[in-house]
Design an enzyme around this catalytic site. Structure first.
Site, mmCIF file in Angstrom:
data_model
loop_
_atom_site.group_PDB
_atom_site.id
_atom_site.type_symbol
_atom_site.label_atom_id
_atom_site.label_comp_id
_atom_site.label_asym_id
_atom_site.label_seq_id
_atom_site.Cartn_x
_atom_site.Cartn_y
_atom_site.Cartn_z
ATOM 1 N N HIS A 82 -7.368 43.578 -34.615
ATOM 2 C CA HIS A 82 -7.403 42.114 -34.709
ATOM 3 C C HIS A 82 -6.001 41.560 -34.931
ATOM 4 C CE1 HIS A 82 -11.959 41.239 -35.471
ATOM 5 N NE2 HIS A 82 -11.682 41.626 -34.244
ATOM 6 N N ASP A 120 -6.151 13.250 -46.250
ATOM 7 C CA ASP A 120 -6.186 12.509 -44.980
ATOM 8 C C ASP A 120 -6.195 13.369 -43.714
ATOM 9 O OD1 ASP A 120 -6.486 10.044 -46.041
ATOM 10 O OD2 ASP A 120 -4.410 9.393 -45.757
ATOM 11 N N HIS A 149 -19.561 36.447 -31.530
ATOM 12 C CA HIS A 149 -20.465 37.551 -31.878
ATOM 13 C C HIS A 149 -21.813 36.887 -32.147
ATOM 14 C CE1 HIS A 149 -17.282 40.802 -32.944
ATOM 15 N NE2 HIS A 149 -16.998 40.146 -31.841
ATOM 16 N N GLU A 188 -16.773 46.378 -23.653
ATOM 17 C CA GLU A 188 -15.364 46.432 -24.010
ATOM 18 C C GLU A 188 -14.929 47.756 -24.628
ATOM 19 O OE1 GLU A 188 -14.368 43.944 -27.404
ATOM 20 O OE2 GLU A 188 -16.419 43.213 -27.519
HETATM 21 MN MN LIG Z 1 -15.559 40.997 -27.716
#
Ligand SMILES: [Mn+2]
Length: 441
Positions: free
Chosen positions: A220, A33, A338, A371
């Protein structure tokens, strides 16, 4: 609305000899559900703007017609989901002249296929249509055409991306203003995400990275649960989506509002590198060359601080600088954080001597991130093999003193323009004095 019609016409011009069919996304069950939060497939969003699940799109290039197929909603669904727009409303909402129910798709495809010997049917739609289609299917050509188109952003798309950037930028500024030692990283995440949600942007382009102190050296990092400490930096990499278009922004700022001498030294190298690479982001430039340029600038800066030793060429090509800067400088940005490179990636050999993932000749309409970063990553700096390999290029004793530092990354979203300077979509302070002022302690 006009924009989406134009995009479908552009696709039809690229694939004029076959019927085009795409399936929208369907909800993914999480458990009984409960479904995962639905986010439309990027190609479908690109062509329709439809954010609801369970739709199909048929484009008939010869007859210049596009038909949207929507789910047929029964009473049970209405009880749980409330009002779901029907065909009449969808015509107005999404600018389609033809809207049918999805159980009419097979019949419509059969009818439209007269005169075609070819079809461009995306795999998910083909599974539903296999029995009805006699034409040869070329899903790869559809994939390529969509990638080519999506790579260059139209003025309509740039307006959507600007909105994603503006709201995300406000979130970053608010995070700078509110972050304090004693808070947890997730509290700063909440500040950013609340700002986006308040503006109606309910999806993020990717999970937010909020990394204090040494956590910034985890590329990350997603735990976002550590304490913010006085004297440390906070790195936040976060961006929201508007109508599917993502912003991708990183800022690094002092938690107490004032950079230390050591933080300034590292931050300035990253900032100057980023500004030069943005300035050089022009049509015809190869992204890999920009990456190499950023490696040189960072190597030069780190050599100035005594962390690296020797000739710049050797530090870049030999890979020593990568221990401090182990990721790419740039990637495409759009409906995916990306984003597609338009098949251009496959055609372009890497002209540089360093391994780079994104190799493309920049074109007007590309939106790319910039970056660069510098990090002090324990796993690299204490690796015995790397220490042996780079013993003449890196002052490891000095680098070890930075193991508590974490890292600095500064990331803006840049539009490549036909002529003149590139357009920076990101509006968040990054000069040292401006960052300190935005922190406002
Ligand atoms: Mn980036």
């Amino acid at each position: 609305m006009e924009h989406y019609g134009d995009v479908r016409e552009a696709l039809a011009r690229r694939l004029p000899d076959g019927l085009i069919v795409l399936a929208g996304g369907v909800p993914v069950p999480r458990n009984f559900d409960v479904e995962f939060v639905f986010r439309q497939k990027s190609d479908f969003l690109y062509l329709t703007g439809v954010e609801e699940p369970g739709s199909y799109l048929l484009i008939d290039p010869r007859r210049s017609r596009s038909t949207l197929f929507i789910p047929r909603v029964d009473t049970h669904h209405k009880v749980w989901l409330g009002h779901v727009p029907g065909p009449g409303e969808c015509r107005k909402l999404y600018g389609f002249s033809d809207v049918l129910y999805h159980d009419q798709l097979e019949q419509a495809v059969k009818k439209a296929s007269a005169g075609y010997r070819k079809a461009y049917i995306e795999p998910a739609a083909y599974r539903k249509l296999r029995g009805a289609v006699r034409m040869a299917n070329a899903p790869g050509a559809l994939r390529d055409a969509l990638e080519e188109l999506r790579a260059c952003k139209t003025p309509g798309e740039l307006a959507l991306m600007k909105r994603a950037s503006m709201v995300s930028g406000a979130g970053h500024r608010e995070a700078m203003r509110q972050a304090r030692s004693g808070m947890r990283e997730y509290e700063v995440q909440a500040v950013f995400e609340a700002e986006c949600l308040r503006a109606g942007l309910r999806h993020l382009g990717y999970p937010s990275i909020v990394a204090a102190g040494a956590n910034a050296a985890v590329l990350h990092y997603h735990r976002n649960d550590a304490l913010l400490k006085d004297g440390e930096l906070l790195l936040m990499d976060a961006g929201a989506e508007f109508r599917g278009y993502a912003a991708d922004i990183t800022r690094t700022f002092p938690i107490n509002g004032r950079f230390t001498r050591r933080q300034r030294d590292i931050y300035s190298i990253v900032l100057e590198t980023q500004k030069k690479c943005i300035e050089n982001s022009r049509p015809g430039v190869i992204s890999a060359d920009l990456h190499v340029q950023s490696m040189r600038l960072i190597a030069e800066g780190l050599r100035g601080l005594g962390l690296l030793k020797g000739e710049l060429d050797g530090l870049v090509e030999g890979g020593a600088v990568r221990l401090f800067y182990p990721h790419g400088l740039t990637h495409m940005l759009g409906l995916d954080v990306h984003d597609v490179t338009g098949g251009r990636k496959r055609r372009m050999p890497n002209p540089t001597k360093v391994p780079v993932r994104f190799v493309a000749k920049l074109e007007p309409g590309f939106v790319i991130t910039m970056e660069p970063g510098i990090y002090f990553i324990e796993a690299l700096l204490n690796d015995p093999k790397l220490r042996r390999k780079y013993r003449h290029a890196i002052d490891f004793a000095k680098a070890e003193k930075f193991l508590d530092f974490g890292g600095v990354r500064i990331e803006d979203d840049i539009v490549i323009r036909e002529s003149g300077a590139p357009l920076n979509l990101t509006d968040v302070p990054k000069e040292i004095a401006d960052v300190e002022e935005a922190c406002g302690r």
